[in-house]
Design an enzyme around this catalytic site. Structure first.
Site, PDB file in Angstrom:
ATOM      1  N   THR A  50       0.685  -1.293  -0.021  1.00 14.34           N
ATOM      2  CA  THR A  50      -0.187  -0.170  -0.246  1.00 14.34           C
ATOM      3  C   THR A  50       0.823   1.227   0.041  1.00 14.34           C
ATOM      4  O   THR A  50       0.562   1.980  -0.886  1.00 14.34           O
ATOM      5  CB  THR A  50      -0.960  -0.060   1.052  1.00 14.34           C
ATOM      6  OG1 THR A  50      -1.702  -1.313   0.993  1.00 14.34           O
ATOM      7  CG2 THR A  50      -1.809   1.119   1.253  1.00 14.34           C
ATOM      8  N   ASN A 116      -5.220  -9.317  -8.320  1.00 11.30           N
ATOM      9  CA  ASN A 116      -5.289 -10.239  -6.204  1.00 11.30           C
ATOM     10  C   ASN A 116      -6.899 -10.892  -6.998  1.00 11.30           C
ATOM     11  O   ASN A 116      -6.561 -12.055  -5.962  1.00 11.30           O
ATOM     12  CB  ASN A 116      -4.767  -9.735  -6.094  1.00 11.30           C
ATOM     13  CG  ASN A 116      -6.324  -7.927  -6.255  1.00 11.30           C
ATOM     14  OD1 ASN A 116      -6.194  -7.512  -7.147  1.00 11.30           O
ATOM     15  ND2 ASN A 116      -6.877  -7.338  -4.731  1.00 11.30           N
ATOM     16  N   GLN A 144       1.471 -10.329  -6.588  1.00 12.08           N
ATOM     17  CA  GLN A 144       0.748 -11.271  -6.765  1.00 12.08           C
ATOM     18  C   GLN A 144       2.265 -12.150  -7.476  1.00 12.08           C
ATOM     19  O   GLN A 144       1.777 -13.311  -7.789  1.00 12.08           O
ATOM     20  CB  GLN A 144      -0.062 -11.402  -8.012  1.00 12.08           C
ATOM     21  CG  GLN A 144      -1.574 -10.228  -6.766  1.00 12.08           C
ATOM     22  CD  GLN A 144      -2.007 -11.719  -5.948  1.00 12.08           C
ATOM     23  OE1 GLN A 144      -1.518 -12.745  -5.891  1.00 12.08           O
ATOM     24  NE2 GLN A 144      -2.370 -10.195  -5.600  1.00 12.08           N
ATOM     25  N   SER A 164       5.365  -7.078  -2.221  1.00 14.40           N
ATOM     26  CA  SER A 164       5.081  -7.260  -0.521  1.00 14.40           C
ATOM     27  C   SER A 164       5.649  -8.316   0.049  1.00 14.40           C
ATOM     28  O   SER A 164       5.421  -8.882  -0.561  1.00 14.40           O
ATOM     29  CB  SER A 164       3.251  -7.099  -0.574  1.00 14.40           C
ATOM     30  OG  SER A 164       2.231  -7.518   0.824  1.00 14.40           O
ATOM     31  N   HIS A 166       3.980 -10.190   2.557  1.00 18.61           N
ATOM     32  CA  HIS A 166       3.315 -11.161   3.222  1.00 18.61           C
ATOM     33  C   HIS A 166       2.828 -12.239   2.119  1.00 18.61           C
ATOM     34  O   HIS A 166       1.897 -13.350   2.028  1.00 18.61           O
ATOM     35  CB  HIS A 166       2.244 -10.709   3.744  1.00 18.61           C
ATOM     36  CG  HIS A 166       0.923 -10.168   3.189  1.00 18.61           C
ATOM     37  ND1 HIS A 166      -0.458 -10.184   3.223  1.00 18.61           N
ATOM     38  CD2 HIS A 166       0.833  -8.251   3.157  1.00 18.61           C
ATOM     39  CE1 HIS A 166      -1.572  -9.242   2.600  1.00 18.61           C
ATOM     40  NE2 HIS A 166       0.214  -7.898   2.830  1.00 18.61           N
ATOM     41  N   THR A 202      12.870   5.082  10.779  1.00 16.95           N
ATOM     42  CA  THR A 202      13.824   3.668  11.605  1.00 16.95           C
ATOM     43  C   THR A 202      13.414   2.439  10.975  1.00 16.95           C
ATOM     44  O   THR A 202      12.014   2.393  10.242  1.00 16.95           O
ATOM     45  CB  THR A 202      13.667   3.583  12.963  1.00 16.95           C
ATOM     46  OG1 THR A 202      13.938   4.447  13.235  1.00 16.95           O
ATOM     47  CG2 THR A 202      14.780   2.492  13.227  1.00 16.95           C
ATOM     48  N   CYS A 287      -8.466  -7.435   1.568  1.00 15.63           N
ATOM     49  CA  CYS A 287      -7.655  -6.180   2.311  1.00 15.63           C
ATOM     50  C   CYS A 287      -9.116  -5.148   2.752  1.00 15.63           C
ATOM     51  O   CYS A 287      -9.173  -4.386   3.214  1.00 15.63           O
ATOM     52  CB  CYS A 287      -7.144  -5.450   1.711  1.00 15.63           C
ATOM     53  SG  CYS A 287      -6.255  -6.171   0.221  1.00 15.63           S
TER      54      CYS A 287
HETATM   55  N1  PLP Z   1      -1.571  -4.563  -4.824  1.00 13.87           N
HETATM   56  C1  PLP Z   1      -2.244  -5.586  -4.572  1.00 13.87           C
HETATM   57  C2  PLP Z   1      -2.028  -6.257  -6.361  1.00 13.87           C
HETATM   58  C3  PLP Z   1      -3.036  -6.351  -3.235  1.00 13.87           C
HETATM   59  O1  PLP Z   1      -3.649  -7.716  -3.588  1.00 13.87           O
HETATM   60  C4  PLP Z   1      -2.523  -5.734  -1.829  1.00 13.87           C
HETATM   61  C5  PLP Z   1      -2.746  -6.524  -0.687  1.00 13.87           C
HETATM   62  O2  PLP Z   1      -4.252  -7.615  -0.844  1.00 13.87           O
HETATM   63  C6  PLP Z   1      -2.090  -5.336  -2.205  1.00 13.87           C
HETATM   64  C7  PLP Z   1      -1.777  -3.788  -3.334  1.00 13.87           C
HETATM   65  C8  PLP Z   1      -1.709  -4.190  -0.639  1.00 13.87           C
HETATM   66  O3  PLP Z   1      -0.536  -4.513  -0.099  1.00 13.87           O
HETATM   67  P1  PLP Z   1      -0.112  -4.458   1.724  1.00 13.87           P
HETATM   68  O4  PLP Z   1      -1.465  -5.694   2.057  1.00 13.87           O
HETATM   69  O5  PLP Z   1       1.233  -5.181   1.814  1.00 13.87           O
HETATM   70  O6  PLP Z   1      -0.137  -2.773   1.483  1.00 13.87           O
END
Ligand code: PLP
Length: 344
Positions: A50, A116, A144, A164, A166, A202, A287
């Site tokens: 994000t 996603n 992705q 990202s 996770h 930091t 999200c």
């Molecule tokens: N972009 C895409 C395509 C995503 O699927 C996601 C989260 O699911 C994000 C951005 C946001 O990622 P983050 O949760 O690391 O901020």
């Protein structure tokens, strides 16, 4: 990560613990850069995709983005963006994108590599060459991609690339924006000189180390195994749940995602029923869950409201087995049977 969480030392401090923290970040950056085939200086660590997307976009005066982008791309640009429409199969409409980009001459074009919600892979190389013809920067949200498709052709054409942690099994709340050499970008926040003044604050050393460890541990054959699970699952759903629709399956897709419109109640209700049966799925983007708004991605594909309202997204990962894919099928078959009885 466990050891680092217990370690004191600010990476910006000159004393021993500080220097050791700095060294851990440097090593992680180098490992990530080697994996990506980039120079370490091109990686800016952030608190997730994000933030990376916001950083990529906030300096653009005339952005053009696909209508299927994640909210973290859409929200920072809002009405000042030109929206590049989707075709019915879930890929961007390249001819229309060409027309709009030629007409509006954006300074930045942002298109995600794979969606996603549907898993549909976008024609990044084509879009990038259209964007470069008008002198626009190319930003790709590629969260992705790692472990699911080849990132190299995308890295080769992107000026800015979002990742990202996770999404590759690393810790949450950490990510990166790749800023290719020579690309100038204003910082999003004002503060210290961390990340070469591109991201003050930091550094999250434990998160960064976990991110690099997860990304560099991705195994080559794993994406084929996950695709096999997904395809087996989808073949079973088509055979056992009458009236199901698999969204985006006409287009090339990454192998982990299955977006299904099942003949049943609204997606939120389906998600709860599936959760109670032990199947963890999402309605639209995880999200945004909790939001009642329908998926803008599926709406952009021109799907009927009735399909959009019932669409659920299933994701398969390295932790899933064939037995679990088959269990998921049994659960869906049972639920669909109940829903169609109730409708009759
Ligand atoms: N972009 C895409 C395509 C995503 O699927 C996601 C989260 O699911 C994000 C951005 C946001 O990622 P983050 O949760 O690391 O901020």
């Amino acid at each position: 990560m466990d050891a680092i969480l217990d370690a004191t030392g600010n990476p910006s401090s000159v004393h021993g613990p500080g220097r050791r923290a700095r060294a851990r970040i440097d090593q992680a950056r180098e490992a990530l850069a080697r994996w990506l085939g980039l120079d370490p200086s091109e990686i800016v660590f952030t608190a997730g995709a994000t933030e990376a997307n916001n950083l990529a976009l906030h300096g653009s005066a005339r952005p053009a983005i696909s209508a299927m982008e994640h909210d973290s791309v859409r929200a920072p640009v809002g009405d000042r963006a030109i929206y590049l429409p989707a075709a019915g199969d879930g890929q961007i409409d390249v001819d229309e994108a060409q027309r709009l980009i030629d007409q509006h001459q954006p300074d930045l074009v942002s298109v995600m590599a794979a969606n996603n919600e549907t898993g549909v892979i976008q024609p990044i190389t084509n879009v990038a060459s259209i964007a470069k013809n008008v002198g626009a920067l190319v930003h790709v949200d590629a969260v992705q991609v790692p472990g699911r498709m080849d990132l190299a052709p995308i890295t080769a054409v992107a000026d800015l690339l979002t990742l990202s942690s996770h999404k590759v099994g690393g810790p949450k709340g950490v990510g990166a924006l790749v800023i290719r050499g020579g690309t100038r970008l204003p910082a999003l926040m004002a503060g210290g000189g961390q990340e070469r003044y591109r991201r003050p604050g930091t550094e999250n050393d434990a998160g960064i180390v976990g991110f690099a460890a997860a990304l560099t541990a991705l195994e080559d054959g794993e994406s084929q195994r996950v695709r096999m699970l997904r395809d087996r699952f989808e073949a079973g759903v088509l055979a056992r749940c009458a009236g199901v629709r698999i969204i985006g399956h006409e287009a090339p897709r990454i192998g982990n995602t299955s977006c299904l419109a099942l003949p049943g109640p609204r997606a939120e209700t389906q998600v709860i029923a599936m959760d109670m049966a032990g199947l963890c799925v999402s309605a639209g983007a995880a999200c945004s869950s909790g939001k009642v708004a329908a998926s803008h991605v599926l709406a952009a594909m021109g799907l009927d409201d009735d399909i959009v309202e019932r669409a659920v997204r299933m994701s398969f990962g390295w932790a899933n087995t064939i037995e679990e894919a088959d269990q998921a099928l049994d659960i869906l078959e049972e639920l669909c049977r109940g829903w169609s009885k109730r409708a009759a």
